[in-house]
Write a protein that holds these residues in place. Sequence first.
Motif, PDB file in Angstrom:
ATOM      1  N   ASN A 147       0.796  -1.239   0.000  1.00 45.19           N
ATOM      2  CA  ASN A 147       0.000   0.000   0.000  1.00 45.19           C
ATOM      3  C   ASN A 147       0.825   1.285   0.000  1.00 45.19           C
ATOM      4  OD1 ASN A 147      -2.441  -1.495   0.121  1.00 45.19           O
ATOM      5  ND2 ASN A 147      -2.252  -1.656   2.344  1.00 45.19           N
ATOM      6  N   ARG A 150       0.873   2.935  -3.558  1.00 43.11           N
ATOM      7  CA  ARG A 150      -0.477   3.451  -3.808  1.00 43.11           C
ATOM      8  C   ARG A 150      -0.727   4.747  -3.037  1.00 43.11           C
ATOM      9  NH1 ARG A 150      -3.612   4.045   0.012  1.00 43.11           N
ATOM     10  NH2 ARG A 150      -3.736   1.871   0.681  1.00 43.11           N
ATOM     11  N   ALA A 151      -0.231   4.834  -1.803  1.00 40.60           N
ATOM     12  CA  ALA A 151      -0.401   6.047  -1.000  1.00 40.60           C
ATOM     13  C   ALA A 151       0.379   7.220  -1.595  1.00 40.60           C
ATOM     14  CB  ALA A 151       0.040   5.794   0.431  1.00 40.60           C
ATOM     15  N   PHE A 153       1.223   7.644  -4.827  1.00 46.45           N
ATOM     16  CA  PHE A 153       0.464   8.081  -5.997  1.00 46.45           C
ATOM     17  C   PHE A 153      -0.829   8.783  -5.569  1.00 46.45           C
ATOM     18  CE2 PHE A 153       2.962   5.130  -8.720  1.00 46.45           C
ATOM     19  CZ  PHE A 153       3.217   6.013  -9.763  1.00 46.45           C
ATOM     20  N   GLY A 154      -1.422   8.302  -4.492  1.00 49.56           N
ATOM     21  CA  GLY A 154      -2.642   8.941  -3.983  1.00 49.56           C
ATOM     22  C   GLY A 154      -2.411  10.384  -3.601  1.00 49.56           C
ATOM     23  N   MET A 215      -6.838   8.848   0.815  1.00 48.26           N
ATOM     24  CA  MET A 215      -6.011   8.346  -0.278  1.00 48.26           C
ATOM     25  C   MET A 215      -4.566   8.139   0.142  1.00 48.26           C
ATOM     26  SD  MET A 215      -7.605  10.787  -3.257  1.00 48.26           S
ATOM     27  CE  MET A 215      -6.385  10.344  -4.493  1.00 48.26           C
ATOM     28  N   TRP A 229      -9.707   3.970  -1.898  1.00 48.97           N
ATOM     29  CA  TRP A 229     -10.325   4.009  -3.221  1.00 48.97           C
ATOM     30  C   TRP A 229     -11.636   4.780  -3.208  1.00 48.97           C
ATOM     31  CZ3 TRP A 229      -7.792   3.450  -7.441  1.00 48.97           C
ATOM     32  CH2 TRP A 229      -6.647   2.651  -7.468  1.00 48.97           C
TER      33      TRP A 229
END
Length: 255
Positions: A147, A150-151, A153-154, A215, A229
Amino acid sequence: MASFPAVLRSEWTKIRSVRSTVWTLALTFVVTVGIGALLSLLTNNNFSEFRRNGQVPFDATGTSFSGIMLGELAIIVFGVLAIGNEYSSGMIRASLAAVPQRATLLTGKTAVLGALALAVSLMTAFATFFVGQALLGPHSTTIGEPNVLRAVFGAALYLTMLCLFSAGVTTMLHNQTLALGVLVPFFFLLSPILSAVPKVRTLAHYFPDYAGSRMLLVYEQPGQPYGPWTGFFICLAWTAAALVGGALVLRKRDA
């Protein structure tokens, strides 16, 4: 009729030729990385004190993004100025004379703003993460942990959507001072106040700033209303609504 590539080149020239927009983008990078680095260093030096009575896993990624709130302010100002400068100077009339197809003009503005904001936000997010982790020392994490990527990019997507949301609101209001007068209290006063009031707290959970903070989560905390998400799609909905509103106002109102 101006071609779309010509519109894109024109919008790019407008943004890079105005100092205020360049400086606000640079400030987004500097304050997000700088404050995140400072707080990461302080956390590393006082880790046992910070983690006293800690009930959830330590979020090293979230610590490195501790300065993102001021980065949010800077990129909101960038989005407002990138649109509002034309209205305050009267240049919007020249733009509409050159590109009478208002939907084409706004699409070009949005495309250039979004691309530039995304590029700067990606640089900001990755620099913030890696600098923060270097200063967290033994308490750091890596980009390959679950994760974490993803964080990161979030964080970049959240800043980009904030910029476009601000641009949409400014297009609706036709005035950069009024837009800042609405956006700054909305994000930095109204939302925090409502979050602290039990009877309306649920409403505040669906504001874009709260959704954006989801996010950045690496660990989903107990009791939170939704995850990363869902936060992304809520932010996306706010951004789309602002841009559609801006398009409708631009189509119906004179400059």
